[in-house]
Enzyme design. Structure first.
Site, PDB file in Angstrom:
ATOM      1  N   HIS A 515      21.543 108.375  24.577  1.00 27.10           N
ATOM      2  CA  HIS A 515      20.473 107.379  24.678  1.00 27.10           C
ATOM      3  C   HIS A 515      20.574 106.377  23.525  1.00 27.10           C
ATOM      4  O   HIS A 515      20.580 105.164  23.739  1.00 27.10           O
ATOM      5  CB  HIS A 515      19.124 108.118  24.658  1.00 27.10           C
ATOM      6  N   GLU A 516      20.664 106.882  22.306  1.00 24.04           N
ATOM      7  CA  GLU A 516      20.701 105.979  21.143  1.00 24.04           C
ATOM      8  C   GLU A 516      21.954 105.106  21.170  1.00 24.04           C
ATOM      9  O   GLU A 516      21.910 103.920  20.868  1.00 24.04           O
ATOM     10  CB  GLU A 516      20.622 106.770  19.834  1.00 24.04           C
ATOM     11  N   HIS A 519      21.664 102.246  23.522  1.00 22.33           N
ATOM     12  CA  HIS A 519      20.812 101.157  23.050  1.00 22.33           C
ATOM     13  C   HIS A 519      21.627  99.979  22.491  1.00 22.33           C
ATOM     14  O   HIS A 519      21.198  98.838  22.552  1.00 22.33           O
ATOM     15  CB  HIS A 519      19.854 101.641  21.964  1.00 22.33           C
ATOM     16  N   GLU A 576      14.754 100.928  27.244  1.00 21.52           N
ATOM     17  CA  GLU A 576      14.644 102.389  27.157  1.00 21.52           C
ATOM     18  C   GLU A 576      15.144 103.058  28.437  1.00 21.52           C
ATOM     19  O   GLU A 576      15.821 104.087  28.375  1.00 21.52           O
ATOM     20  CB  GLU A 576      13.194 102.800  26.887  1.00 21.52           C
ATOM     21  N   ASP A 580      18.096 105.712  28.742  1.00 17.29           N
ATOM     22  CA  ASP A 580      17.947 107.046  29.352  1.00 17.29           C
ATOM     23  C   ASP A 580      19.008 107.283  30.416  1.00 17.29           C
ATOM     24  O   ASP A 580      19.630 108.349  30.469  1.00 17.29           O
ATOM     25  CB  ASP A 580      16.563 107.183  30.015  1.00 17.29           C
TER      26      ASP A 580
HETATM   27 ZN   LIG Z   1      15.160 104.516  22.889  1.00 15.91          ZN
END
Ligand SMILES: [Zn+2]
Length: 680
Positions: A515-516, A519, A576, A580
């Site tokens: 996830h990070e 980003h 986000e 995900d």
């Molecule tokens: Zn996030």
């Protein structure tokens, strides 16, 4: 102040919404999934969230003093108890270190409820007098500088932030601010719920003024004017969706041009009053806001502005004041805004404040007591695996041209990671913490922080610094530093356990890492280059393809309706949701590759296949009950989707999920080939 480009977090822990109640240990299972949480009466292909979490949701009602309660809360609760013990020991220890003195006396001054009660409003007197004595525009500028140094949110924000064009250097930045409601739109929505909320807000301001002795009728009149001032400021502000576009926040001005932006509020005098390091260029995130600010100062004259400053000051002081202030503040910001029924016990509020104000002091002890080498080594290994998968993923994309792929790989290989805690701890030696002076301690720690932030202007960015304290149950990507950060607080069950099998760990902490990393390539993060500069490295064609793929995710999540009539805001949550989706896919690829290399391969455990356990691992970190008031607040302001949709919204896009559970085309979680969304 807040950084210009906020780091993108894994979850939002809204201020004052921390958790309570004790965590039960996870029931034994062979693999590490929580078998007792699963609702076997439901069908994983119809509503996977209900399947993975149904029994947990039923058996874990929200405690009275919480706005929501989930697996994150259980872990947070464990951390809180450890911090409490450290704080109490630091208070009592005879031969304590200077750092223990600060932690112990800060926590102790917060716990001294009787003394705070006895002091009454006395600790407010000095600042309230200063506000009362403002006579000229120059006095006003000086007082705002004083309040800002103490981090009282009055009118606007100022601080350092990485230069968008040269992310290695810090520069000065001005930004909107000064609102007491969560964000701009709260002042303008016309539905019945929002109108009612505004009435309650004005009543709350009046009650707070009443507590410092303003007679009722006068307080109500003043509150109405304060609301008008805030509404004007809100009008000039950008909303939460506009603020997600990084380019819209960059407007550099020479300091000698500032009078054009804000003729009636002298920003240069303000910089002098702040004793900021000298600079010639400042970034203004929202120039229209400063035009509005100038007009507000000119239109309302000093009297009403002084009332507004008084309100902002007592509101930010409330938590360190007698019970009547604490209760009134909770009544609006806790009960009304989030539906929470009771105030959290004092020790929890004091632990929370100690972590917020002295996080790298109490956090240092926390790390010494809890953080194992194995957790760090295993996390680092997983980070490397998932980065490799992202590299393969980029190379295999059919929608991206070779030129942009090359640039994307440069950015990916430049990502750095920080795991656990800072290599170099913050030096608190110049900070003075006084026994028995809670309000003073709170503002001294704020001043310490403000000075630290402001002195960065014109100097190189310190990339070793952390935006989160070590005990935090969260993670973040910082677009200006192109790094991913995982505090020690999250590297524990249910995210990571050396007792759990790989399938479960990859579905949980593996997905957080993915996830990070994603980003850096979501609709916001992709606009920054490998060095963290806001620079377009995309071919036009690729940008168009990206936007089209992302709009699929926007539409998917916009169709979800967590509360009757309240849809998820697809544009607010796009980054986000993209993270995900990308994150879980990368974690899955990494798991399969890692298993293929080993002899044991895939195995059935606890009645589930490896792939099924992976998805249960993901689903179960999100088991969470939430009050409707709190859910409404988060849908309107939070860039993250509600827990249920973070699970179901992702798995229905994954072919591997459909295969793992044998979903049929007429079932909601079925990933239809060619119809499900995928960016990364
Ligand atoms: Zn996030």
């Amino acid at each position: 102040m807040r950084q210009l480009f906020l780091p993108t977090l894994f979850i939002t822990l809204a201020a004052g919404l921390l958790y309570g109640q004790s965590a039960e240990s996870t029931p034994a299972s062979q693999s590490g999934i929580d078998l007792s949480a699963i609702d076997k009466t439901s069908d994983p292909c119809t509503d996977f969230y209900q399947y993975a979490c149904g029994n947990w949701l039923k058996n874990n009602p929200i405690p009275k003093e919480e706005s929501h309660w989930g697996r994150f809360s259980e872990l947070h609760e464990r951390n809180q108890k450890i911090l409490r013990q450290i704080a109490e020991e630091s208070q009592a220890h005879i031969s304590r270190s200077p750092l223990d003195q600060k932690v112990g006396d800060f926590y102790g001054s917060c716990m001294a409820e009787d003394e705070i009660q006895k002091l009454g409003t006395k600790p407010l007197a000095d600042e309230l007098n200063r506000i009362k004595n403002i006579q000229t525009q120059k006095d006003l500028v000086d007082e705002i500088a004083r309040l800002h140094e103490r981090q009282v949110g009055a009118l606007f924000n100022f601080g350092s932030s990485p230069d968008p064009d040269n992310a290695k250097m810090e520069m000065a930045g001005l930004d909107q601010g000064g609102l007491g409601l969560p964000e701009k739109d709260y002042y303008f929505r016309t539905d019945a719920n929002s109108i009612e909320l505004r009435k309650k807000y004005v009543a709350h301001i009046a009650k707070m003024l009443g507590l410092i002795g303003v007679p009722s009728a006068e307080a109500q009149k003043k509150a109405a004017t304060i609301m008008k001032i805030e509404t004007d400021l809100a009008k000039g502000s950008l909303d939460v969706v506009q603020r997600r576009d990084p380019k819209s926040l960059v407007h550099k001005y020479k300091t000698d041009q500032l009078a054009q932006v804000s003729p009636d509020f002298n920003l240069r005098e303000y910089f002098t009053a702040l004793e900021a390091p000298s600079f010639n260029v400042v970034n203004i995130a929202a120039p229209d806001f400063f035009k509005t600010l100038s007009k507000v100062v000119e239109t309302y004259k000093l009297g009403p502005i002084k009332d507004y400053l008084t309100w902002r000051y007592i509101s930010s002081s409330a938590r360190a004041l007698p019970k009547a202030f604490v209760d009134e503040s909770f009544d609006f910001y806790g009960r009304t805004l989030t539906g929470t029924q009771e105030l959290r016990p004092r020790w929890k509020r004091c632990v929370q404040m100690t972590d917020a104000e002295l996080g790298e002091a109490i956090g240092k002890r926390y790390v010494e007591e809890t953080f194992g080498k194995e957790g760090k080594a295993r996390t680092l290994e997983m980070v490397n695996e998932i980065e490799r998968e992202m590299g393969k993923d980029i190379e295999s994309l059919t929608w991206m041209t070779p030129e942009t792929k090359k640039q994307a790989l440069v950015k990916l290989h430049a990502v750095t990671n920080k795991i656990g805690y800072p290599d170099k701890w913050r030096d608190y030696s110049t900070l003075n913490i006084v026994k028995g002076d809670y309000l003073g301690n709170m503002y001294r720690t704020n001043q310490f922080d403000t000075k630290r932030d402001r002195n960065k202007i014109g100097r190189p960015v310190d990339r070793a610094e952390w935006e989160m304290t070590p005990p935090t149950v969260n993670a973040y990507y910082d677009p200006t530093q192109n790094n991913i950060n995982f505090p020690a607080g999250i590297l524990q069950p249910p995210f990571y356990s050396n007792k759990a099998d790989d399938a479960v760990n990859y579905g949980a902490i593996g997905a957080v890492i993915g996830h990070e990393l994603t980003h850096g390539f979501d609709d916001e993060g992709r606009q920054f280059d490998a060095d963290g500069n806001l620079r377009d490295w995309w071919q036009k064609k690729d940008e168009e393809a990206f936007t089209k793929l992302a709009s699929c995710i926007d539409e998917e999540y916009s169709s979800f309706q967590p509360l009757s009539g309240v849809h998820i805001r697809g544009k607010l949550t796009l980054g986000e949701n993209t993270a995900d989706n990308g994150g879980l896919r990368l974690a899955y690829m990494a798991l399969m590759d890692s298993l293929a290399k080993r002899t044991e391969g895939q195995q059935q455990k606890d009645g589930y296949s490896t792939a099924q356990r992976f998805f249960i691992g993901w689903g179960q970190i999100w088991c969470e009950n939430e009050r409707p008031e709190s859910e409404r607040l988060l849908i309107q302001t939070d860039p993250h989707s509600p827990a249920k949709y973070r699970v179901n919204g992702v798995v229905k896009n994954m072919q591997s999920f459909t295969e793992a559970w044998g979903c049929k085309p007429d079932q909601s979680m079925f990933a239809a080939p060619g119809k499900s969304c995928r960016v990364w």
